[in-house]
Scaffold this motif. Structure first.
Motif, short mmCIF file in Angstrom:
data_model
loop_
_atom_site.label_atom_id
_atom_site.label_comp_id
_atom_site.label_asym_id
_atom_site.label_seq_id
_atom_site.Cartn_x
_atom_site.Cartn_y
_atom_site.Cartn_z
N LYS A 291 -6.30 13.67 -8.59
CA LYS A 291 -6.00 12.35 -8.04
C LYS A 291 -6.07 11.27 -9.10
N GLN B 28 -11.05 1.22 -4.02
CA GLN B 28 -11.32 1.95 -2.78
C GLN B 28 -12.49 2.92 -2.97
N LEU C 236 -7.01 2.18 -6.43
CA LEU C 236 -7.67 3.45 -6.15
C LEU C 236 -9.14 3.37 -6.54
N ALA D 90 -1.77 0.23 -8.82
CA ALA D 90 -2.11 1.27 -7.85
C ALA D 90 -3.40 1.98 -8.26
N ARG E 106 0.82 -1.21 0.00
CA ARG E 106 0.00 0.00 0.00
C ARG E 106 0.86 1.26 0.00
N ALA E 107 1.99 1.22 0.67
CA ALA E 107 2.90 2.36 0.65
C ALA E 107 3.44 2.59 -0.76
N SER F 215 1.36 9.40 -5.99
CA SER F 215 1.73 10.76 -5.62
C SER F 215 2.88 11.28 -6.47
N TYR G 172 1.85 1.75 -3.58
CA TYR G 172 0.74 2.32 -4.34
C TYR G 172 0.69 3.84 -4.15
N GLU G 173 0.69 4.25 -2.90
CA GLU G 173 0.57 5.67 -2.59
C GLU G 173 1.75 6.45 -3.14
#
Length: 210
Positions: free
Chosen positions: A116, A80, A77, A73, A25-26, A33, A28-29
């Motif tokens: 985003k 989610q 998104l 990723a 998950r880190a 970003s 992905y973020e």
């Protein structure tokens, strides 16, 4: 009599599954970003690893390229967002086809213009053009499920008599989504809700029963 001591409980082994999920998950973020901040070209595996706090070999163990990282990723998104909205999304069927399509196209424009989503969407679209395998995966996992929702709604409209029976829904949906994609990709003119409404009106004018 010798003193007896209760043995200390054995230390729990680290949960590798939880650790892996946290790292994933880190990553992905970090990928999402970085693409938003510096663009796809300047985003690197090394940069993603550094931002995520993992070794780059961790990334290479799970993905073959930065494009593959970004695609997964971006899919995550979307999942989610679907969960936050209460489950799987369907195009509404209120009995008013034009109103339903305007609602979904307006929402599509909002998403396309949301930073985003916009940066990773553009990056994946561009990467998919030069990488046929990635492009095919992008279509299969992301685009085609969304397009199928239009097929379902248009078929329901055919059954209700709102669309001619001879219309191929898979072609008809392109009259709706392709104009938005064209403006978004090429930045020819602004994407607005008014434009979405006009696209629906023009498309349905050609689809209405004769």
């Amino acid at each position: 009599m010798a003193e007896t001591r209760n043995p200390k409980p054995a230390a729990k082994a680290p949960d590798s599954t939880r650790r892996s999920e946290r790292s994933r998950r880190a990553i992905y973020e970090a990928a999402l970003s970085l693409v938003g901040e510096v663009g796809y070209t300047r985003t690197t595996i090394e940069g993603i690893a550094a931002r995520a706090g993992v070794g780059k070999q961790t990334i290479y163990r799970w993905w073959p390229s930065k494009a593959a990282v970004l695609l997964e990723a971006f899919l995550d998104l979307g999942e989610q967002a679907a969960e936050a909205a209460g489950g799987e999304y369907e195009i509404p069927d209120t009995g008013d086809l034009a109103a339903d399509l305007k609602t979904v196209l307006r929402a599509t424009i909002d998403e396309l213009l949301d930073p985003k989503y916009e940066a990773p969407s553009r990056a994946l679209t561009a990467a998919g053009i030069v990488d046929p395998a990635l492009g095919a995966e992008f279509v299969e996992k992301l685009l085609e499920p969304s397009l199928q929702l239009y097929v379902n709604r248009l078929r329901a409209a055919q059954e209700a008599g709102d669309v001619r029976t001879g219309i191929d829904p898979r072609i008809a949906l392109e009259l709706l989504v392709a104009p938005l994609a064209h403006r978004w990709l090429l930045r020819t003119l602004p994407l607005t809700h008014e434009y979405a409404d006009a696209v629906v009106d023009y498309a349905l004018g050609g689809l209405a029963p004769r």
